[in-house]
Design a protein around this motif. Structure first.
Motif, PDB file in Angstrom:
ATOM      1  N   ILE A  50       6.658  10.714  -5.538  1.00  0.00           N
ATOM      2  CA  ILE A  50       6.143  10.176  -6.706  1.00  0.00           C
ATOM      3  C   ILE A  50       7.359  10.091  -7.649  1.00  0.00           C
ATOM      4  CG2 ILE A  50       4.538  10.805  -8.837  1.00  0.00           C
ATOM      5  CD1 ILE A  50       3.141  12.622  -7.035  1.00  0.00           C
ATOM      6  N   SER A  51       7.265   8.838  -8.197  1.00  0.00           N
ATOM      7  CA  SER A  51       8.565   8.365  -9.054  1.00  0.00           C
ATOM      8  C   SER A  51       8.280   7.634 -10.106  1.00  0.00           C
ATOM      9  CB  SER A  51       9.735   7.970  -8.245  1.00  0.00           C
ATOM     10  OG  SER A  51       9.058   6.432  -7.836  1.00  0.00           O
ATOM     11  N   VAL A  52       8.835   7.556 -11.056  1.00  0.00           N
ATOM     12  CA  VAL A  52       8.804   6.263 -12.139  1.00  0.00           C
ATOM     13  C   VAL A  52      10.024   5.269 -11.840  1.00  0.00           C
ATOM     14  CG1 VAL A  52       9.005   5.945 -14.797  1.00  0.00           C
ATOM     15  CG2 VAL A  52       7.869   7.959 -13.619  1.00  0.00           C
ATOM     16  N   SER A  53       9.619   4.190 -12.145  1.00  0.00           N
ATOM     17  CA  SER A  53      10.607   2.932 -12.010  1.00  0.00           C
ATOM     18  C   SER A  53      10.293   2.051 -13.079  1.00  0.00           C
ATOM     19  CB  SER A  53      10.599   2.369 -10.645  1.00  0.00           C
ATOM     20  OG  SER A  53       9.383   1.452 -10.742  1.00  0.00           O
ATOM     21  N   LYS A  54      11.359   1.232 -13.427  1.00  0.00           N
ATOM     22  CA  LYS A  54      11.061   0.143 -14.522  1.00  0.00           C
ATOM     23  C   LYS A  54      11.036  -1.123 -13.933  1.00  0.00           C
ATOM     24  CE  LYS A  54      13.123  -1.497 -18.810  1.00  0.00           C
ATOM     25  NZ  LYS A  54      12.147  -2.397 -19.140  1.00  0.00           N
ATOM     26  N   GLY A  55      10.112  -1.897 -14.383  1.00  0.00           N
ATOM     27  CA  GLY A  55       9.880  -3.266 -14.122  1.00  0.00           C
ATOM     28  C   GLY A  55      10.338  -4.187 -15.095  1.00  0.00           C
ATOM     29  N   ASP A  56      10.006  -5.560 -15.191  1.00  0.00           N
ATOM     30  CA  ASP A  56      10.833  -6.418 -15.955  1.00  0.00           C
ATOM     31  C   ASP A  56      10.449  -5.934 -17.527  1.00  0.00           C
ATOM     32  OD1 ASP A  56      11.829  -7.947 -13.829  1.00  0.00           O
ATOM     33  OD2 ASP A  56      10.092  -9.268 -13.977  1.00  0.00           O
ATOM     34  N   VAL A  57       9.050  -5.391 -17.634  1.00  0.00           N
ATOM     35  CA  VAL A  57       8.748  -4.944 -19.155  1.00  0.00           C
ATOM     36  C   VAL A  57       8.419  -3.663 -19.092  1.00  0.00           C
ATOM     37  CG1 VAL A  57       6.946  -5.521 -20.791  1.00  0.00           C
ATOM     38  CG2 VAL A  57       7.956  -7.444 -19.542  1.00  0.00           C
ATOM     39  N   ASP A  58       7.356  -3.326 -17.972  1.00  0.00           N
ATOM     40  CA  ASP A  58       6.725  -2.109 -18.071  1.00  0.00           C
ATOM     41  C   ASP A  58       7.245  -1.211 -17.219  1.00  0.00           C
ATOM     42  OD1 ASP A  58       4.580  -3.049 -19.643  1.00  0.00           O
ATOM     43  OD2 ASP A  58       3.586  -3.784 -18.114  1.00  0.00           O
ATOM     44  N   TYR A  59       6.986   0.384 -17.279  1.00  0.00           N
ATOM     45  CA  TYR A  59       7.345   1.386 -16.263  1.00  0.00           C
ATOM     46  C   TYR A  59       6.224   1.615 -15.365  1.00  0.00           C
ATOM     47  CZ  TYR A  59      11.536   2.333 -18.756  1.00  0.00           C
ATOM     48  OH  TYR A  59      12.816   2.314 -19.182  1.00  0.00           O
ATOM     49  N   TYR A  60       6.362   2.097 -14.249  1.00  0.00           N
ATOM     50  CA  TYR A  60       5.361   2.241 -13.006  1.00  0.00           C
ATOM     51  C   TYR A  60       5.508   3.456 -12.400  1.00  0.00           C
ATOM     52  CZ  TYR A  60       5.307  -2.751 -13.276  1.00  0.00           C
ATOM     53  OH  TYR A  60       4.997  -4.168 -13.631  1.00  0.00           O
ATOM     54  N   ILE A  61       4.441   4.273 -12.254  1.00  0.00           N
ATOM     55  CA  ILE A  61       4.342   5.356 -11.529  1.00  0.00           C
ATOM     56  C   ILE A  61       4.254   5.030 -10.020  1.00  0.00           C
ATOM     57  CG2 ILE A  61       3.258   7.621 -11.134  1.00  0.00           C
ATOM     58  CD1 ILE A  61       2.279   7.166 -14.172  1.00  0.00           C
ATOM     59  N   ASN A  62       5.032   5.128  -9.075  1.00  0.00           N
ATOM     60  CA  ASN A  62       5.014   5.027  -7.764  1.00  0.00           C
ATOM     61  C   ASN A  62       4.915   6.104  -6.904  1.00  0.00           C
ATOM     62  OD1 ASN A  62       6.807   2.393  -8.358  1.00  0.00           O
ATOM     63  ND2 ASN A  62       8.042   4.017  -9.037  1.00  0.00           N
ATOM     64  N   PHE A  63       4.067   5.875  -5.820  1.00  0.00           N
ATOM     65  CA  PHE A  63       3.456   6.853  -4.895  1.00  0.00           C
ATOM     66  C   PHE A  63       3.924   6.453  -3.449  1.00  0.00           C
ATOM     67  CE2 PHE A  63       0.679   7.250  -8.164  1.00  0.00           C
ATOM     68  CZ  PHE A  63       0.415   8.587  -8.408  1.00  0.00           C
ATOM     69  N   ALA A  64       5.134   7.059  -3.103  1.00  0.00           N
ATOM     70  CA  ALA A  64       5.576   6.346  -1.793  1.00  0.00           C
ATOM     71  C   ALA A  64       5.202   6.784  -0.549  1.00  0.00           C
ATOM     72  CB  ALA A  64       7.085   6.957  -1.826  1.00  0.00           C
ATOM     73  N   ASP A  65       4.013   7.700  -0.580  1.00  0.00           N
ATOM     74  CA  ASP A  65       3.398   8.057   0.820  1.00  0.00           C
ATOM     75  C   ASP A  65       2.371   6.887   0.961  1.00  0.00           C
ATOM     76  OD1 ASP A  65       1.547   9.144   2.624  1.00  0.00           O
ATOM     77  OD2 ASP A  65       2.270  11.172   1.954  1.00  0.00           O
ATOM     78  N   PRO A  66       2.511   6.407   2.437  1.00  0.00           N
ATOM     79  CA  PRO A  66       1.610   5.411   2.571  1.00  0.00           C
ATOM     80  C   PRO A  66       0.173   5.787   2.598  1.00  0.00           C
ATOM     81  CG  PRO A  66       3.127   5.827   4.514  1.00  0.00           C
ATOM     82  CD  PRO A  66       3.527   6.841   3.598  1.00  0.00           C
ATOM     83  N   LEU A  67      -0.022   7.064   2.739  1.00  0.00           N
ATOM     84  CA  LEU A  67      -1.539   7.716   2.602  1.00  0.00           C
ATOM     85  C   LEU A  67      -1.766   8.063   1.238  1.00  0.00           C
ATOM     86  CD1 LEU A  67      -1.572   9.509   6.131  1.00  0.00           C
ATOM     87  CD2 LEU A  67      -2.511   7.238   5.693  1.00  0.00           C
ATOM     88  N   SER A  68      -1.085   7.658   0.231  1.00  0.00           N
ATOM     89  CA  SER A  68      -1.440   8.005  -1.001  1.00  0.00           C
ATOM     90  C   SER A  68      -2.850   7.671  -1.561  1.00  0.00           C
ATOM     91  CB  SER A  68      -0.669   7.377  -1.869  1.00  0.00           C
ATOM     92  OG  SER A  68       1.047   7.646  -2.001  1.00  0.00           O
TER      93      SER A  68
END
Length: 97
Positions: A50-68
């Motif tokens: 689980i991580s946070v990343s910045k897009g062009d405008v917004d921030y995203y909460i990412n779930f890396a597990d393929p079974l999320s």
């Protein structure tokens, strides 16, 4: 008469003063997802993904597990055929739970 820009929301999002606030919202969501998923994580891999990343405008909460999706919303156990409830980490990240 005052005029409202039709793209006001996008303009505000692109300003520097909004960036810190948007990052903080995403980080709070990721923290909620961590808190909900932690007790259900045997290896810790789901929580670590689980991580946070910045897009062009917004921030995203990412779930890396393929079974999320299966782990968060629930799934049918492939061995027993029984339904396994999800832990709700994605809903927690959105602030729904």
């Amino acid at each position: 008469m005052a005029e409202v820009r039709p793209d006001l929301d996008a303009w505000i999002a692109q300003q520097g003063f909004a960036d810190d606030a948007m990052r903080a919202v995403a980080e709070r969501g990721a923290a909620r997802a961590h808190a909900v998923a932690e007790p259900h994580s045997k290896s810790g891999a789901f929580v670590a993904g689980i991580s946070v990343s910045k897009g062009d405008v917004d921030y995203y909460i990412n779930f890396a597990d393929p079974l999320s999706l299966e782990k968060s919303y629930g799934h049918k156990d492939h061995k027993t055929g029984r339904w396994v409830d999800g832990h709700g980490a994605i809903e927690a990240a959105k602030g729904v739970t």
